[in-house]
Design an enzyme around this catalytic site. Structure first.
Site, short mmCIF file in Angstrom:
data_model
loop_
_atom_site.label_atom_id
_atom_site.label_comp_id
_atom_site.label_asym_id
_atom_site.label_seq_id
_atom_site.Cartn_x
_atom_site.Cartn_y
_atom_site.Cartn_z
N HIS A 16 49.56 32.40 44.88
CA HIS A 16 50.72 32.05 43.68
C HIS A 16 50.99 32.79 42.40
O HIS A 16 51.21 32.62 41.46
CB HIS A 16 49.92 30.25 42.88
CG HIS A 16 50.07 29.42 44.14
ND1 HIS A 16 49.79 29.63 44.97
CD2 HIS A 16 51.27 27.60 43.43
CE1 HIS A 16 50.49 27.91 45.77
NE2 HIS A 16 51.11 27.12 44.58
N ASN A 17 50.59 33.75 42.08
CA ASN A 17 50.09 35.10 42.00
C ASN A 17 51.77 35.37 42.28
O ASN A 17 52.04 36.72 42.87
CB ASN A 17 49.05 35.94 41.98
CG ASN A 17 48.73 36.93 41.23
OD1 ASN A 17 49.28 37.94 40.95
ND2 ASN A 17 46.74 37.56 41.18
N GLY A 19 52.14 38.18 40.53
CA GLY A 19 52.37 40.35 40.59
C GLY A 19 51.74 40.41 42.81
O GLY A 19 52.53 41.50 42.63
N ASP A 76 43.10 37.95 49.88
CA ASP A 76 41.60 37.73 49.11
C ASP A 76 40.86 39.35 48.45
O ASP A 76 40.73 39.36 49.86
CB ASP A 76 41.00 36.82 50.01
CG ASP A 76 39.25 36.53 48.28
OD1 ASP A 76 40.50 35.46 48.08
OD2 ASP A 76 38.68 36.20 48.68
N LYS A 190 51.26 53.26 43.34
CA LYS A 190 50.17 52.49 43.88
C LYS A 190 50.13 51.45 44.82
O LYS A 190 48.45 51.60 45.69
CB LYS A 190 50.39 51.52 42.80
CG LYS A 190 49.04 50.38 42.55
CD LYS A 190 48.88 49.35 41.68
CE LYS A 190 48.03 47.92 42.56
NZ LYS A 190 47.78 47.24 41.62
N ARG A 196 45.27 47.69 49.07
CA ARG A 196 45.94 46.40 49.59
C ARG A 196 46.38 46.99 50.90
O ARG A 196 47.97 46.42 51.79
CB ARG A 196 47.39 45.49 48.27
CG ARG A 196 47.94 44.24 49.47
CD ARG A 196 48.72 43.11 48.24
NE ARG A 196 47.25 43.03 47.55
CZ ARG A 196 46.74 42.69 46.36
NH1 ARG A 196 47.22 44.28 45.09
NH2 ARG A 196 45.61 42.17 45.52
#
Length: 208
Positions: A16-17, A19, A76, A190, A196
């Site tokens: 639900h983030n 970004g 996560d 990035k 990630r």
């Protein structure tokens, strides 16, 4: 090790983030999948009761895959600070307390960055400021099968926060061999060097 391959089609991003969803969606774009977020689908956020990144990523991926009947990808991730014994670690988001309004965007990340800096400052001017962002990606299918991929980005912490392009702790994290924080670096750059991206590169080799 043989990985299950992911076929083109809808894939739930179990977050639900906003970004985080933006970053993952950008990474998925070239692979013929149609990403939709758990937030867009109105799926509930499961309690993150795990004590490791792997446990929490699997928990979120299985919850979304089961609820949506679709493959689901969960992330996560967190910040491990050497001088703090690896904290905040899996509690990275918890250090950013929620404000009165609902949702992930309500977290106070400036407060979280300030907590980290305050604990470092207590150790004096020569404190070790090295840190790492860790990312665990868990890909789960509705039948219960799952794959896990882990990534890492080394760097150091700076203060005060700099930049407006990132989210979370990005304004205080300077990756190795760079002088700019994650929040000052162009998002495309990035994506290429982040924790990630490291985890995602391993996922691509495994499942696409």
């Amino acid at each position: 090790m043989t990985h299950r391959k992911l076929t083109p089609g809808k894939l739930v991003i179990a977050s639900h983030n906003a970004g985080k969803v933006r970053e993952i969606r950008a990474l998925l774009l070239p692979f013929g999948v149609d990403p939709v977020s758990a937030g867009d689908l109105g799926l509930p956020e499961p309690a993150e009761t795990g004590t490791t990144f792997v446990e929490n990523a699997l928990l979120k991926a299985h919850a979304s895959a089961s609820a949506a009947g679709l493959p689901a990808l969960a992330d996560d991730s967190g910040l491990e600070v050497a001088a703090l014994g690896g904290r905040p670690g899996v509690y990275t988001a918890d250090w950013a307390e929620r404000q009165w309004f609902e949702g992930e965007e309500g977290r106070d990340w400036y407060m979280a960055m300030g907590k980290v800096e305050g604990l470092l400052a207590e150790q004096g001017p020569d404190v070790d400021r090295s840190a790492a962002f860790i990312c665990t990606l868990a890909l789960a299918w509705p039948d219960g099968h799952a794959e896990v991929f882990e990534g890492r980005a080394q760097g150091s912490l700076t203060w005060p926060p700099r930049g407006l392009l990132g989210f979370g702790y990005d304004p205080v994290f300077v990756p190795v061999s760079k002088s700019l924080t994650y929040a000052e670096i162009d998002p495309a750059e990035k994506h290429a060097i982040s924790h990630r991206a490291d985890a995602f590169a391993k996922l691509v080799v495994g499942v696409f």
